[in-house]
Design a protein around this motif. Structure first.
Motif, PDB file in Angstrom:
ATOM      1  N   TYR A 180       0.888  -1.097  -0.030  1.00 35.42           N
ATOM      2  CA  TYR A 180      -0.113   0.215   0.046  1.00 35.42           C
ATOM      3  C   TYR A 180       0.919   1.349   0.087  1.00 35.42           C
ATOM      4  O   TYR A 180       1.212   1.651   1.069  1.00 35.42           O
ATOM      5  N   GLY A 181       1.317   1.614  -1.163  1.00 33.09           N
ATOM      6  CA  GLY A 181       2.268   2.594  -1.245  1.00 33.09           C
ATOM      7  C   GLY A 181       1.909   4.016  -1.017  1.00 33.09           C
ATOM      8  O   GLY A 181       2.706   5.070  -1.179  1.00 33.09           O
ATOM      9  N   ASN A 182       0.736   4.571  -0.910  1.00 28.60           N
ATOM     10  CA  ASN A 182       0.265   5.754  -0.573  1.00 28.60           C
ATOM     11  C   ASN A 182       0.241   6.434   0.804  1.00 28.60           C
ATOM     12  O   ASN A 182      -0.241   7.226   1.222  1.00 28.60           O
ATOM     13  N   PHE A 183       1.129   5.681   1.584  1.00 26.53           N
ATOM     14  CA  PHE A 183       1.094   6.234   3.174  1.00 26.53           C
ATOM     15  C   PHE A 183       1.923   7.499   3.119  1.00 26.53           C
ATOM     16  O   PHE A 183       2.863   7.563   2.696  1.00 26.53           O
ATOM     17  N   LEU A 184       1.626   8.375   4.000  1.00 26.22           N
ATOM     18  CA  LEU A 184       2.116   9.592   4.166  1.00 26.22           C
ATOM     19  C   LEU A 184       3.202   9.735   5.529  1.00 26.22           C
ATOM     20  O   LEU A 184       4.133  10.205   5.276  1.00 26.22           O
ATOM     21  N   SER A 185       2.936   8.710   6.386  1.00 22.53           N
ATOM     22  CA  SER A 185       3.538   8.871   7.545  1.00 22.53           C
ATOM     23  C   SER A 185       3.414   7.528   8.451  1.00 22.53           C
ATOM     24  O   SER A 185       2.302   6.804   8.265  1.00 22.53           O
ATOM     25  N   VAL A 186       4.420   7.258   9.017  1.00 25.48           N
ATOM     26  CA  VAL A 186       4.353   6.108  10.037  1.00 25.48           C
ATOM     27  C   VAL A 186       5.094   6.461  11.450  1.00 25.48           C
ATOM     28  O   VAL A 186       6.072   7.257  11.429  1.00 25.48           O
ATOM     29  N   GLN A 187       4.253   6.425  12.547  1.00 22.04           N
ATOM     30  CA  GLN A 187       4.832   6.930  13.745  1.00 22.04           C
ATOM     31  C   GLN A 187       4.619   5.541  14.751  1.00 22.04           C
ATOM     32  O   GLN A 187       3.657   4.722  14.630  1.00 22.04           O
ATOM     33  N   GLY A 188       5.572   5.439  15.839  1.00 23.64           N
ATOM     34  CA  GLY A 188       5.185   4.591  16.853  1.00 23.64           C
ATOM     35  C   GLY A 188       6.110   3.301  16.445  1.00 23.64           C
ATOM     36  O   GLY A 188       5.638   1.931  17.093  1.00 23.64           O
ATOM     37  N   LEU A 189       7.022   3.172  15.713  1.00 23.34           N
ATOM     38  CA  LEU A 189       7.742   1.963  15.351  1.00 23.34           C
ATOM     39  C   LEU A 189       8.565   1.354  16.748  1.00 23.34           C
ATOM     40  O   LEU A 189       9.326   0.266  16.762  1.00 23.34           O
ATOM     41  N   GLY A 190       8.609   2.368  17.669  1.00 20.39           N
ATOM     42  CA  GLY A 190       9.568   1.751  18.874  1.00 20.39           C
ATOM     43  C   GLY A 190       9.040   0.951  19.839  1.00 20.39           C
ATOM     44  O   GLY A 190       7.627   0.272  20.070  1.00 20.39           O
ATOM     45  N   GLY A 191       9.698   0.546  21.103  1.00 21.96           N
ATOM     46  CA  GLY A 191       9.194  -0.078  22.169  1.00 21.96           C
ATOM     47  C   GLY A 191      10.262  -0.137  23.509  1.00 21.96           C
ATOM     48  O   GLY A 191      11.161   0.672  23.424  1.00 21.96           O
ATOM     49  N   THR A 192       9.455  -0.462  24.475  1.00 18.16           N
ATOM     50  CA  THR A 192      10.439  -0.296  25.777  1.00 18.16           C
ATOM     51  C   THR A 192      10.191  -1.595  26.344  1.00 18.16           C
ATOM     52  O   THR A 192       9.571  -2.670  26.141  1.00 18.16           O
ATOM     53  N   ALA A 193      11.470  -2.033  27.158  1.00 24.12           N
ATOM     54  CA  ALA A 193      11.551  -3.389  28.008  1.00 24.12           C
ATOM     55  C   ALA A 193      11.411  -3.049  29.496  1.00 24.12           C
ATOM     56  O   ALA A 193      12.166  -2.120  29.864  1.00 24.12           O
TER      57      ALA A 193
ATOM     58  N   TYR B 262       5.359  -2.772  23.008  1.00 23.08           N
ATOM     59  CA  TYR B 262       5.527  -2.008  21.826  1.00 23.08           C
ATOM     60  C   TYR B 262       4.469  -0.692  21.841  1.00 23.08           C
ATOM     61  O   TYR B 262       3.555  -0.780  22.603  1.00 23.08           O
ATOM     62  N   GLU B 263       4.749   0.062  21.283  1.00 23.97           N
ATOM     63  CA  GLU B 263       4.228   1.536  21.097  1.00 23.97           C
ATOM     64  C   GLU B 263       2.964   1.219  20.108  1.00 23.97           C
ATOM     65  O   GLU B 263       2.919   0.180  19.349  1.00 23.97           O
ATOM     66  N   ILE B 264       2.041   2.280  20.407  1.00 19.61           N
ATOM     67  CA  ILE B 264       0.997   2.185  19.363  1.00 19.61           C
ATOM     68  C   ILE B 264       1.501   2.851  17.908  1.00 19.61           C
ATOM     69  O   ILE B 264       1.918   3.633  18.038  1.00 19.61           O
TER      70      ILE B 264
END
Length: 142
Positions: free
Chosen positions: A21-34, A56-58
């Motif tokens: 799905y190539g029309n995404f403008l942004s992605v946020q929240g790929l991080g996480g914590t232990a 994991y973050e939302i």
């Protein structure tokens, strides 16, 4: 000195269950914590720090809203109807040429936890966007 290459924030795509799905403008929240726990055992007088559960973050995916492509709305509807569908989502990063895949964040057992469409108004300019928020159970970098 180590060689490294910086990446552009704009060279990415989103795949849902392997479909591009190539029309995404942004992605946020790929991080996480232990969670970090103290391990006090044996003869050590100082506690050792050990990683525990991962949280994991939302993840928020934003794209231009296309009325003919209801894939995100339909996925959100499964949650609203009480029959949520789990899917795999990948965010693929490309090199400077925009073609060569250099990294991939794979997220497994994803479920929507929110969906929204941009505000509407006759006094506003711009393109209509939609976003979906996801939670996931496991992930890896490939």
């Amino acid at each position: 000195m180590a060689d490294y290459t910086t990446l552009s924030k704009t060279n990415f795509k989103v795949e849902i269950d392997g479909i591009d799905y190539g029309n995404f403008l942004s992605v946020q929240g790929l991080g996480g914590t232990a969670q970090v726990m103290d391990d006090v055992g044996g003869m050590d007088k100082n506690a050792k720090k050990v990683p525990g559960n991962i949280k994991y973050e939302i993840v928020t995916l934003t794209r231009n809203c296309d009325p003919t492509d209801a894939v995100l709305r339909d996925w959100w509807k499964t949650v609203e109807r009480g029959t949520p569908e789990r899917k795999a989502v990948s965010v693929v990063l490309f090199g400077r040429d925009g073609v060569t895949e250099v990294a991939r964040r794979n997220m497994y057992e994803c479920l929507p936890c929110g969906w929204d469409i941009s505000d509407l108004g006759t006094d506003q300019d711009g393109v209509l966007t939609e976003l979906i928020q996801l939670v996931y159970e496991d992930g890896d970098w490939a």
